[in-house]
Structures are given as structure tokens and as C-alpha cells.
Design a protein around this motif. Structure first.
Motif, PDB file in Angstrom:
ATOM      1  N   LEU A  38     -38.328  46.160  31.860  1.00 33.53           N
ATOM      2  CA  LEU A  38     -37.033  46.473  32.473  1.00 33.53           C
ATOM      3  C   LEU A  38     -37.186  47.456  33.636  1.00 33.53           C
ATOM      4  CD1 LEU A  38     -34.794  46.731  29.302  1.00 33.53           C
ATOM      5  CD2 LEU A  38     -34.773  44.938  31.041  1.00 33.53           C
ATOM      6  N   ILE A  39     -38.076  48.416  33.484  1.00 28.57           N
ATOM      7  CA  ILE A  39     -38.333  49.351  34.588  1.00 28.57           C
ATOM      8  C   ILE A  39     -38.912  48.590  35.777  1.00 28.57           C
ATOM      9  CG2 ILE A  39     -39.827  51.263  35.325  1.00 28.57           C
ATOM     10  CD1 ILE A  39     -39.457  52.384  32.444  1.00 28.57           C
ATOM     11  N   GLY A  40     -39.818  47.649  35.506  1.00 28.77           N
ATOM     12  CA  GLY A  40     -40.364  46.819  36.582  1.00 28.77           C
ATOM     13  C   GLY A  40     -39.291  45.996  37.265  1.00 28.77           C
ATOM     14  N   THR A  41     -38.316  45.544  36.502  1.00 21.78           N
ATOM     15  CA  THR A  41     -37.200  44.797  37.088  1.00 21.78           C
ATOM     16  C   THR A  41     -36.412  45.678  38.053  1.00 21.78           C
ATOM     17  OG1 THR A  41     -37.036  43.459  35.091  1.00 21.78           O
ATOM     18  CG2 THR A  41     -35.121  43.478  36.549  1.00 21.78           C
ATOM     19  N   VAL A  42     -36.137  46.892  37.645  1.00 24.10           N
ATOM     20  CA  VAL A  42     -35.408  47.822  38.515  1.00 24.10           C
ATOM     21  C   VAL A  42     -36.227  48.128  39.769  1.00 24.10           C
ATOM     22  CG1 VAL A  42     -34.485  50.177  38.686  1.00 24.10           C
ATOM     23  CG2 VAL A  42     -34.072  48.810  36.637  1.00 24.10           C
ATOM     24  N   VAL A  43     -37.525  48.348  39.597  1.00 22.23           N
ATOM     25  CA  VAL A  43     -38.395  48.613  40.756  1.00 22.23           C
ATOM     26  C   VAL A  43     -38.378  47.411  41.698  1.00 22.23           C
ATOM     27  CG1 VAL A  43     -40.803  48.950  41.461  1.00 22.23           C
ATOM     28  CG2 VAL A  43     -39.857  50.293  39.587  1.00 22.23           C
ATOM     29  N   GLY A  44     -38.434  46.203  41.128  1.00 24.72           N
ATOM     30  CA  GLY A  44     -38.381  44.998  41.955  1.00 24.72           C
ATOM     31  C   GLY A  44     -37.092  44.898  42.752  1.00 24.72           C
ATOM     32  N   PHE A  45     -35.970  45.241  42.125  1.00 17.06           N
ATOM     33  CA  PHE A  45     -34.698  45.219  42.852  1.00 17.06           C
ATOM     34  C   PHE A  45     -34.669  46.290  43.938  1.00 17.06           C
ATOM     35  CE2 PHE A  45     -33.071  42.654  39.325  1.00 17.06           C
ATOM     36  CZ  PHE A  45     -32.351  41.706  40.038  1.00 17.06           C
ATOM     37  N   ILE A  46     -35.251  47.433  43.663  1.00 18.92           N
ATOM     38  CA  ILE A  46     -35.318  48.494  44.684  1.00 18.92           C
ATOM     39  C   ILE A  46     -36.152  48.016  45.871  1.00 18.92           C
ATOM     40  CG2 ILE A  46     -36.255  50.792  45.168  1.00 18.92           C
ATOM     41  CD1 ILE A  46     -35.397  51.546  42.271  1.00 18.92           C
ATOM     42  N   ILE A  47     -37.289  47.362  45.575  1.00 16.23           N
ATOM     43  CA  ILE A  47     -38.124  46.815  46.654  1.00 16.23           C
ATOM     44  C   ILE A  47     -37.330  45.778  47.449  1.00 16.23           C
ATOM     45  CG2 ILE A  47     -40.139  45.369  47.136  1.00 16.23           C
ATOM     46  CD1 ILE A  47     -41.509  46.734  44.703  1.00 16.23           C
ATOM     47  N   SER A  48     -36.606  44.912  46.728  1.00 16.70           N
ATOM     48  CA  SER A  48     -35.816  43.869  47.397  1.00 16.70           C
ATOM     49  C   SER A  48     -34.790  44.465  48.342  1.00 16.70           C
ATOM     50  CB  SER A  48     -35.073  43.021  46.369  1.00 16.70           C
ATOM     51  OG  SER A  48     -35.953  42.288  45.595  1.00 16.70           O
ATOM     52  N   LEU A  49     -34.059  45.444  47.847  1.00 16.43           N
ATOM     53  CA  LEU A  49     -32.967  46.002  48.646  1.00 16.43           C
ATOM     54  C   LEU A  49     -33.449  46.966  49.725  1.00 16.43           C
ATOM     55  CD1 LEU A  49     -30.361  46.480  45.807  1.00 16.43           C
ATOM     56  CD2 LEU A  49     -30.486  44.648  47.512  1.00 16.43           C
ATOM     57  N   SER A  50     -34.689  47.465  49.586  1.00 14.99           N
ATOM     58  CA  SER A  50     -35.193  48.391  50.607  1.00 14.99           C
ATOM     59  C   SER A  50     -35.444  47.689  51.939  1.00 14.99           C
ATOM     60  CB  SER A  50     -36.480  49.071  50.139  1.00 14.99           C
ATOM     61  OG  SER A  50     -37.556  48.141  50.103  1.00 14.99           O
ATOM     62  N   GLY A  51     -35.626  46.386  51.898  1.00  9.61           N
ATOM     63  CA  GLY A  51     -35.868  45.654  53.136  1.00  9.61           C
ATOM     64  C   GLY A  51     -34.613  45.163  53.818  1.00  9.61           C
ATOM     65  N   VAL A  52     -33.472  45.363  53.202  1.00  2.00           N
ATOM     66  CA  VAL A  52     -32.213  44.872  53.777  1.00  2.00           C
ATOM     67  C   VAL A  52     -31.584  45.971  54.622  1.00  2.00           C
ATOM     68  CG1 VAL A  52     -29.901  44.020  53.255  1.00  2.00           C
ATOM     69  CG2 VAL A  52     -31.843  43.306  51.850  1.00  2.00           C
ATOM     70  N   ASP A  53     -31.322  45.651  55.852  1.00  3.47           N
ATOM     71  CA  ASP A  53     -30.635  46.568  56.763  1.00  3.47           C
ATOM     72  C   ASP A  53     -29.340  45.895  57.202  1.00  3.47           C
ATOM     73  OD1 ASP A  53     -29.802  48.407  58.604  1.00  3.47           O
ATOM     74  OD2 ASP A  53     -31.562  48.258  59.901  1.00  3.47           O
ATOM     75  N   PRO A  54     -28.201  46.334  56.656  1.00  2.00           N
ATOM     76  CA  PRO A  54     -26.933  45.676  56.989  1.00  2.00           C
ATOM     77  C   PRO A  54     -26.635  45.687  58.483  1.00  2.00           C
ATOM     78  CG  PRO A  54     -26.634  47.192  55.153  1.00  2.00           C
ATOM     79  CD  PRO A  54     -28.023  47.394  55.685  1.00  2.00           C
ATOM     80  N   ALA A  55     -27.114  46.682  59.182  1.00  2.00           N
ATOM     81  CA  ALA A  55     -26.855  46.766  60.616  1.00  2.00           C
ATOM     82  C   ALA A  55     -27.563  45.650  61.379  1.00  2.00           C
ATOM     83  CB  ALA A  55     -27.294  48.130  61.158  1.00  2.00           C
ATOM     84  N   LYS A  56     -28.673  45.156  60.850  1.00  2.00           N
ATOM     85  CA  LYS A  56     -29.445  44.110  61.530  1.00  2.00           C
ATOM     86  C   LYS A  56     -29.193  42.723  60.942  1.00  2.00           C
ATOM     87  CE  LYS A  56     -33.258  47.134  62.833  1.00  2.00           C
ATOM     88  NZ  LYS A  56     -34.701  47.369  62.705  1.00  2.00           N
ATOM     89  N   ALA A  57     -28.291  42.608  60.009  1.00  2.00           N
ATOM     90  CA  ALA A  57     -28.046  41.339  59.336  1.00  2.00           C
ATOM     91  C   ALA A  57     -27.551  40.256  60.291  1.00  2.00           C
ATOM     92  CB  ALA A  57     -27.051  41.514  58.198  1.00  2.00           C
TER      93      ALA A  57
END
Length: 119
Positions: A38-57
């Protein structure tokens, strides 16, 4: 031999506690693996969302790197969940076999002790 039934009972209880406490470690590891998954799942979601920049979407050139980061993070999340769950199942099966074997061993040792005490 040479011990009364109370002494044999205490010795059997001590053996039961000693063996059961060693087997309990496997159950604890199995539960810990689920939490690590479960901790790995949370880390994976953090990695996923760290690459998203709403300003550049809205920028077409920026979407590909964001999608790549999302896929990498989701991969981490799903694999850690899978590994934690599979290892939990495997260790739980091993725990059940060890617990059953421990009960059978203690029962046989106690029965053997009683047979020898009676002779």
C-alpha cells in the motif's frame, strides 16, 4: 520421566509458547507486506502526479512527458500492490502450514511424554 503431571504441563505450555512465538513472526511479515504494498501504491501515485503540470496541460509538446511520468508512476503503484498481495498470500499459506505443524508437533511431544511418564 520422573516429573509430576503439573511439571509436564508447564513444560508443554512453555514449549507451546516458544514455538508459537517463532511462527507468529511469519504472520507479522505477511501483514507487513500488505502495508508495504500500500505504501508503494501511494509512492506510485505521488510519482504519477509529480509529472503533471496543470499550467502546461494545454501545450501539446508537454503532454507526452506528462503521460510518460503518469505511466511510470502507475506502474510502480500497480506492481507494488501486486507483489505485496501475492507475497502476503504466500506467507499466509506458509504460516498456516507452520501453525498446523507446530500444533501437531506439540501434541505428539506431549503424548510421547505422557506415555513415557506412565511407564
Amino acid at each position: 520421566m520422573g516429573r509430576d503431571s503439573g511439571s509436564r504441563s508447564i513444560l508443554a505450555g512453555n514449549l507451546r509458547l516458544k514455538l508459537s512465538s517463532r511462527v507468529a513472526m511469519v504472520r507479522h511479515l505477511a501483514a507487513s507486506l500488505v502495508l508495504l504494498g500500500l505504501i508503494g501504491t501511494v509512492v506510485g501515485f505521488i510519482i504519477s502526479l509529480s509529472g503533471v503540470d496543470p499550467a502546461k496541460a494545454g501545450d501539446v509538446a508537454s503532454i507526452a512527458p506528462m503521460v510518460t511520468k503518469l505511466i511510470e508512476g502507475m506502474s510502480v503503484a500497480l506492481y507494488t500492490t501486486l507483489v505485496g498481495g501475492v507475497l502476503n498470500i504466500w506467507l499466509s499459506i506458509n504460516y498456516n502450514m507452520l501453525a498446523t505443524g507446530t500444533v501437531n508437533l506439540i501434541t505428539e511431544i506431549s503424548a510421547l511424554g505422557e506415555r513415557h511418564a506412565g511407564s
